[in-house]
Design a protein around this motif. Structure first.
Motif, mmCIF file in Angstrom:
data_model
loop_
_atom_site.group_PDB
_atom_site.id
_atom_site.type_symbol
_atom_site.label_atom_id
_atom_site.label_comp_id
_atom_site.label_asym_id
_atom_site.label_seq_id
_atom_site.Cartn_x
_atom_site.Cartn_y
_atom_site.Cartn_z
ATOM 1 N N UNK A 199 0.817 -1.166 -0.104
ATOM 2 C CA UNK A 199 -0.190 -0.005 -0.071
ATOM 3 C C UNK A 199 0.906 1.144 -0.078
ATOM 4 N N UNK A 200 0.380 2.018 -0.568
ATOM 5 C CA UNK A 200 1.221 3.541 -0.771
ATOM 6 C C UNK A 200 0.080 4.726 -0.764
ATOM 7 N N UNK A 253 -3.512 0.345 -3.453
ATOM 8 C CA UNK A 253 -3.217 -0.851 -2.856
ATOM 9 C C UNK A 253 -2.721 -1.847 -3.792
ATOM 10 N N UNK A 254 -1.885 -2.717 -3.906
ATOM 11 C CA UNK A 254 -1.554 -3.249 -5.189
ATOM 12 C C UNK A 254 -1.276 -2.921 -6.392
ATOM 13 N N UNK A 255 -1.026 -1.356 -6.271
ATOM 14 C CA UNK A 255 -0.891 -0.429 -7.466
ATOM 15 C C UNK A 255 -2.042 -0.050 -7.742
ATOM 16 N N UNK A 256 -3.353 -0.282 -7.314
ATOM 17 C CA UNK A 256 -4.473 0.207 -7.865
ATOM 18 C C UNK A 256 -5.090 1.240 -7.083
ATOM 19 N N UNK A 257 -5.597 2.731 -7.624
ATOM 20 C CA UNK A 257 -5.948 3.443 -6.640
ATOM 21 C C UNK A 257 -7.266 3.139 -5.768
ATOM 22 N N UNK A 258 -7.042 3.173 -4.649
ATOM 23 C CA UNK A 258 -8.483 2.874 -3.764
ATOM 24 C C UNK A 258 -9.464 4.110 -3.679
ATOM 25 N N UNK A 259 -8.695 5.158 -3.021
ATOM 26 C CA UNK A 259 -9.399 6.219 -2.619
ATOM 27 C C UNK A 259 -8.743 7.580 -3.097
ATOM 28 N N UNK A 263 5.824 5.366 -7.626
ATOM 29 C CA UNK A 263 4.657 6.191 -7.758
ATOM 30 C C UNK A 263 4.862 7.527 -7.892
ATOM 31 N N UNK A 264 4.122 8.280 -8.719
ATOM 32 C CA UNK A 264 4.274 9.775 -8.878
ATOM 33 C C UNK A 264 2.970 10.438 -8.548
ATOM 34 N N UNK A 265 3.317 11.584 -8.299
ATOM 35 C CA UNK A 265 2.217 12.569 -7.827
ATOM 36 C C UNK A 265 2.514 13.851 -8.852
ATOM 37 N N UNK A 266 1.703 14.182 -9.989
ATOM 38 C CA UNK A 266 1.744 15.281 -10.900
ATOM 39 C C UNK A 266 0.834 16.269 -10.815
ATOM 40 N N UNK A 325 4.584 20.493 1.817
ATOM 41 C CA UNK A 325 5.592 19.475 2.046
ATOM 42 C C UNK A 325 4.633 18.108 1.444
ATOM 43 N N UNK A 326 4.884 17.437 0.596
ATOM 44 C CA UNK A 326 4.284 16.345 -0.091
ATOM 45 C C UNK A 326 4.752 15.103 0.533
ATOM 46 N N UNK A 327 4.249 14.211 1.349
ATOM 47 C CA UNK A 327 4.782 13.058 1.843
ATOM 48 C C UNK A 327 4.167 11.718 1.236
ATOM 49 N N UNK A 328 4.938 10.847 0.720
ATOM 50 C CA UNK A 328 4.772 9.608 0.473
ATOM 51 C C UNK A 328 5.059 8.423 1.717
ATOM 52 N N UNK A 329 4.086 7.720 2.015
ATOM 53 C CA UNK A 329 4.076 6.462 3.067
ATOM 54 C C UNK A 329 3.651 5.316 2.292
ATOM 55 N N UNK A 330 4.386 4.306 2.783
ATOM 56 C CA UNK A 330 3.812 2.868 2.451
ATOM 57 C C UNK A 330 3.627 2.204 3.602
ATOM 58 N N UNK A 331 3.015 0.956 3.309
ATOM 59 C CA UNK A 331 2.575 0.009 4.531
ATOM 60 C C UNK A 331 2.590 -1.387 3.946
ATOM 61 N N UNK A 332 2.689 -2.174 4.879
ATOM 62 C CA UNK A 332 2.573 -3.730 4.291
ATOM 63 C C UNK A 332 1.298 -3.981 3.704
ATOM 64 N N UNK A 333 0.245 -3.554 4.403
ATOM 65 C CA UNK A 333 -1.065 -4.131 3.766
ATOM 66 C C UNK A 333 -2.112 -2.695 3.924
ATOM 67 N N UNK A 334 -3.091 -2.650 3.409
ATOM 68 C CA UNK A 334 -3.983 -1.526 3.441
ATOM 69 C C UNK A 334 -4.824 -1.460 4.569
ATOM 70 N N UNK A 335 -4.773 -2.261 5.636
ATOM 71 C CA UNK A 335 -5.496 -2.475 6.674
ATOM 72 C C UNK A 335 -4.952 -1.338 7.679
#
Lengths: 117, 115
Positions: free
Chosen positions: B31-32, B50-56, B75-78, B89-99
């Motif tokens: 998840x990203x 989640x798994x490269x698919x936009x969820x929200x 991932x990119x934010x344009x 300030x733009x932050x990217x975060x990741x996690x093991x799962x989407x939960x």
């Protein structure tokens, strides 16, 4: 929708003194609660989290937090503050629905901690 | 582990220009998340995958903002066109799962200034 309030924008303590940062949340069900810390120029780092069970949770760097459902609070504490603890602290609440919930956190506005020598 | 890597660390651009922010999540994280931090609004979730698919993407402020995740490691934010009010300030975060019980790991952020 969930919300988080951190009443104190800025707190100053002396090194060695105790610390308590306040956090109040609003959420209809049992919340997932987190405290993150942000040092200048850095991203946020997880200090501790509460999901269920013991309402007093221990985290890294000597921090602890207590979940009080009756007060909708999740205050962060440390018995003796070190100069390196100076940073901004964020409380966050996560949505919880059914067996799982996505990781959509709502963050408070943050509390800046200054530590005097 | 190298952690979440964001680039550039700082970006200064003129109003109307296109800006692309980049993020490499922690390997193995599924998840990203993209967050924006400003003094006025604090930390806001823009979009998550989640798994490269936009969820929200309900937090994306306008059509000028778009995000992609072409693979699990990028991932990119344009922002096109950029405006001074996009400065943040733009932050990217990741996690093991989407939960939500999977802690977020944040990058060091990209400080964007639009003049």
């Amino acid at each position: 929708a969930q919300s988080v309030t951190q009443p104190d924008i800025h707190i100053t303590v002396s090194e060695g003194a105790s610390l308590e940062l306040r956090c109040n949340y609003s959420y209809g069900a049992t919340p997932y609660l987190f405290w993150y810390v942000q040092s200048p120029g850095q991203g946020l780092q997880l200090l501790l989290k509460y999901f269920s069970g013991d309402t007093l949770v221990q985290g890294i760097k000597g921090f602890e937090a207590e979940f009080k459902r009756s007060q909708s609070s999740f205050n962060l504490r440390k018995p003796s503050v070190h100069w390196s603890d100076a940073a901004e602290y964020f409380c966050a609440v996560g949505a919880r629905a059914g067996g799982t919930s996505y990781g959509k956190l709502t963050f408070g506005q943050g509390t800046i901690l200054t530590v005097h020598p | 582990d190298a952690g979440v890597i964001q680039s550039p660390r700082h970006e200064v651009t003129e109003m109307g220009q296109e800006v692309t922010l980049r993020c490499k999540p922690i390997s193995g994280h599924n998840s990203l998340f993209w967050y924006r931090q400003t003094m006025m609004r604090g930390l806001e979730l823009l979009i998550y995958f989640n798994n490269n698919v936009p969820i929200d993407d309900s937090g994306m402020p306008e059509d000028r903002f778009s995000a992609k995740m072409p693979n699990a490691s990028f991932s990119t934010l344009k922002i096109q066109p950029s405006e001074p009010r996009d400065s943040a300030v733009y932050f990217c975060a990741s996690s093991l799962t989407v939960t939500v019980n999977s802690p977020l790991h944040f990058g060091n952020g990209t400080r964007l200034t639009v003049t």
